[in-house]
Design a protein around this motif. Structure first.
Motif, PDB file in Angstrom:
ATOM      1  N   PRO A  12       0.841  -1.205   0.000  1.00 47.44           N
ATOM      2  CA  PRO A  12       0.000   0.000   0.000  1.00 47.44           C
ATOM      3  C   PRO A  12       0.874   1.252   0.000  1.00 47.44           C
ATOM      4  N   PRO A  13       0.356   2.349  -0.549  1.00 49.35           N
ATOM      5  CA  PRO A  13       1.167   3.557  -0.605  1.00 49.35           C
ATOM      6  C   PRO A  13       1.456   4.104   0.799  1.00 49.35           C
ATOM      7  N   ALA A  15       1.889   6.745   3.980  1.00 48.93           N
ATOM      8  CA  ALA A  15       0.877   7.617   4.574  1.00 48.93           C
ATOM      9  C   ALA A  15       0.860   8.996   3.931  1.00 48.93           C
ATOM     10  N   HIS A  16       2.015   9.582   3.645  1.00 54.02           N
ATOM     11  CA  HIS A  16       2.028  10.929   3.077  1.00 54.02           C
ATOM     12  C   HIS A  16       1.413  10.950   1.669  1.00 54.02           C
ATOM     13  N   ILE A  17       1.522   9.857   0.943  1.00 58.20           N
ATOM     14  CA  ILE A  17       0.890   9.767  -0.380  1.00 58.20           C
ATOM     15  C   ILE A  17      -0.633   9.685  -0.227  1.00 58.20           C
ATOM     16  N   ARG A  18      -1.088   8.866   0.731  1.00 57.83           N
ATOM     17  CA  ARG A  18      -2.537   8.755   0.960  1.00 57.83           C
ATOM     18  C   ARG A  18      -3.126  10.084   1.404  1.00 57.83           C
ATOM     19  N   ILE A  19      -2.429  10.804   2.281  1.00 56.40           N
ATOM     20  CA  ILE A  19      -2.917  12.101   2.758  1.00 56.40           C
ATOM     21  C   ILE A  19      -2.965  13.109   1.620  1.00 56.40           C
ATOM     22  N   SER A  20      -1.933  13.137   0.787  1.00 56.64           N
ATOM     23  CA  SER A  20      -1.927  14.095  -0.316  1.00 56.64           C
ATOM     24  C   SER A  20      -3.025  13.783  -1.329  1.00 56.64           C
ATOM     25  N   ARG A  21      -3.325  12.512  -1.533  1.00 56.01           N
ATOM     26  CA  ARG A  21      -4.431  12.165  -2.430  1.00 56.01           C
ATOM     27  C   ARG A  21      -5.770  12.614  -1.866  1.00 56.01           C
ATOM     28  N   LYS A  22      -5.952  12.448  -0.558  1.00 59.78           N
ATOM     29  CA  LYS A  22      -7.211  12.892   0.065  1.00 59.78           C
ATOM     30  C   LYS A  22      -7.341  14.409  -0.003  1.00 59.78           C
ATOM     31  N   SER A  25      -8.303  15.410  -3.531  1.00 58.49           N
ATOM     32  CA  SER A  25      -9.716  15.171  -3.822  1.00 58.49           C
ATOM     33  C   SER A  25     -10.604  16.135  -3.051  1.00 58.49           C
TER      34      SER A  25
END
Length: 74
Positions: A12-13, A15-22, A25
């Motif tokens: 899974p990506p 955490a900083h990648i998941r936060i930036s995607r959220k 969006s």
């Protein structure tokens, strides 16, 4: 014995990648207009408590009275 299925398994990506995607969006949502609309609706719902005086019933002598929030109550 390992069996080769031909598929790759990815982690899974981070955490900083998941936060930036959220956050990216979230920028698509009209947050400022929603906030302003909610503020207007909140003001409309609480209007009887903000200004409990009848706007049609008044007297010229009442024009020098302070607003309800400055007069200390009733």
């Amino acid at each position: 014995m390992a069996v080769d299925t031909g598929r790759t398994i990815s982690a899974p990506p981070p955490a900083h990648i998941r936060i930036s995607r959220k956050l990216r969006s979230l920028r698509r949502w009209p947050t400022i207009p929603i906030f302003l609309l909610a503020l207007v609706v909140f003001g409309g719902v609480t209007a009887p408590w903000i200004s409990p005086h009848d706007p049609r019933k008044g007297d010229l002598a009442d024009r020098n009275q302070p607003p309800i929030w400055l007069s200390g109550g009733s």
